[in-house]
Scaffold this active site. Structure first.
Site, PDB file in Angstrom:
ATOM      1  CG  ASP A 157     -40.505  -5.153  13.495  1.00 34.44           C
ATOM      2  OD1 ASP A 157     -39.688  -6.063  13.670  1.00 34.44           O
ATOM      3  OD2 ASP A 157     -41.737  -5.335  13.530  1.00 34.44           O
ATOM      4  CG  HIS A 205     -40.768  -6.403   9.573  1.00 40.17           C
ATOM      5  ND1 HIS A 205     -41.523  -6.912  10.614  1.00 40.17           N
ATOM      6  CD2 HIS A 205     -41.537  -5.464   8.960  1.00 40.17           C
ATOM      7  CE1 HIS A 205     -42.691  -6.302  10.636  1.00 40.17           C
ATOM      8  NE2 HIS A 205     -42.723  -5.416   9.646  1.00 40.17           N
ATOM      9  N   GLY A 235     -36.518  -1.316  20.246  1.00 37.38           N
ATOM     10  CA  GLY A 235     -37.878  -1.034  19.791  1.00 37.38           C
ATOM     11  C   GLY A 235     -38.456  -2.189  18.985  1.00 37.38           C
ATOM     12  CG  ASN A 238     -36.463  -9.140  12.737  1.00 40.87           C
ATOM     13  OD1 ASN A 238     -36.751 -10.338  12.752  1.00 40.87           O
ATOM     14  ND2 ASN A 238     -37.392  -8.204  12.624  1.00 40.87           N
TER      15      ASN A 238
HETATM   16  C1  GRF Z   1     -41.167 -13.939   7.701  1.00 44.01           C
HETATM   17  O1  GRF Z   1     -42.073 -13.328   6.826  1.00 44.01           O
HETATM   18  C2  GRF Z   1     -40.376 -12.913   8.474  1.00 44.01           C
HETATM   19  O2  GRF Z   1     -40.218 -11.730   7.784  1.00 44.01           O
HETATM   20  C3  GRF Z   1     -41.270 -12.677   9.667  1.00 44.01           C
HETATM   21  O3  GRF Z   1     -41.781 -13.940   9.986  1.00 44.01           O
HETATM   22  C4  GRF Z   1     -41.848 -14.739   8.798  1.00 44.01           C
HETATM   23  C5  GRF Z   1     -41.131 -16.020   9.101  1.00 44.01           C
HETATM   24  O4  GRF Z   1     -41.334 -16.995   8.114  1.00 44.01           O
HETATM   25  N1  GRF Z   1     -40.519 -12.052  10.729  1.00 44.01           N
HETATM   26  P1  GRF Z   1     -40.538 -18.365   8.160  1.00 44.01           P
HETATM   27  O5  GRF Z   1     -40.784 -19.013   9.527  1.00 44.01           O
HETATM   28  O6  GRF Z   1     -39.081 -18.089   7.935  1.00 44.01           O
HETATM   29  O7  GRF Z   1     -41.140 -19.196   7.062  1.00 44.01           O
END
Ligand code: GRF
Length: 217
Positions: free
Chosen positions: A148, A112, A146, A110
């Site tokens: 993140d 974040h 969990g 993921n």
């Molecule tokens: C990103 O900031 C990512 O970290 C978070 O959601 C956002 C997604 O942006 N999980 P995008 O759809 O890739 O423009």
């Protein structure tokens, strides 16, 4: 294509990270093959982008009142149908459940928008601005059960400016995500980062210098 890593990307929104991954693949800087894009939303810019590129797309919506466990199974089945070697959450706004985590043990990552473990959850840039910290950034991590909370693979820092809003900060963070996420996928594809259910091994600076995305043949 046989020596590339088969990836499925899960999205819910704009899809700028999905675009960054496909751009890096096109430039030869990310040794992955995008074999499917899956969303929980029927309409998402990310889905439209993928479909326009001819990438197989699928939607597994979760409506109010739906059975959450059944949705988790349906999502896992849909993702598995693309036979990915790595599942990438790129702006997927749901917690993925045991059916996916069990089926793709240690192979779900993921991105974040904070320096985890600080500010987990869906409104990280807002939390960051409210807290008044001066450094933030993005994290790519392995997904566990969990929020993140899984093992961190890589992070990039960005400054938080005194006049930042959540939006301006998020835009600065996203610019870094667009470089970090494809790079991490490339590290996994080339074996520089090895994933397993319990831990990740992050490459040293020397190892990174040995195989940078641009040097790949
Ligand atoms: C990103 O900031 C990512 O970290 C978070 O959601 C956002 C997604 O942006 N999980 P995008 O759809 O890739 O423009």
């Amino acid at each position: 294509m046989s020596n590339t890593l088969r990836i499925v990307v899960l999205v819910s929104g704009a899809g700028s990270n999905l675009r960054a991954i496909t751009d890096a693949i096109d430039r030869g800087e990310c040794a992955a093959e995008l074999v499917g894009v899956v969303s929980d939303k029927k309409k998402a810019a990310a889905l439209e982008f993928a479909a326009a590129r001819g990438v197989p797309v699928a939607t597994v919506p979760l409506r109010k009142g739906d059975d959450r466990d059944a949705w988790d199974v349906a999502l896992a089945d849909q993702v598995a149908s693309f036979e990915p070697e790595l599942v990438v959450l790129a702006g997927f706004m749901r917690i993925v459940g045991a059916p996916i985590l069990d089926r793709f043990k240690g192979r779900v990552i993921n991105v974040h928008p904070s320096l985890l473990p600080a500010f987990p959850g869906h409104d990280a840039p807002e939390q960051t601005v409210q807290a008044g910290v001066r450094i933030s950034g993005c994290t790519v991590h392995v997904v566990d059960s969990g929020v993140d909370s899984g093992p961190i693979i890589a992070q990039t820092a960005v400054p938080v400016l005194s006049d930042d809003t959540a939006q301006t900060l998020h835009a600065r963070i996203k610019a870094q995500e667009h470089s970090l996420l494809p790079t991490v996928i490339h590290w996994i594809a080339t074996g520089l980062v090895k994933l397993n259910p319990v831990r990740t091994v992050t490459p040293s600076e020397d190892e990174r210098a040995l195989v940078s995305p641009r040097m790949r043949s």
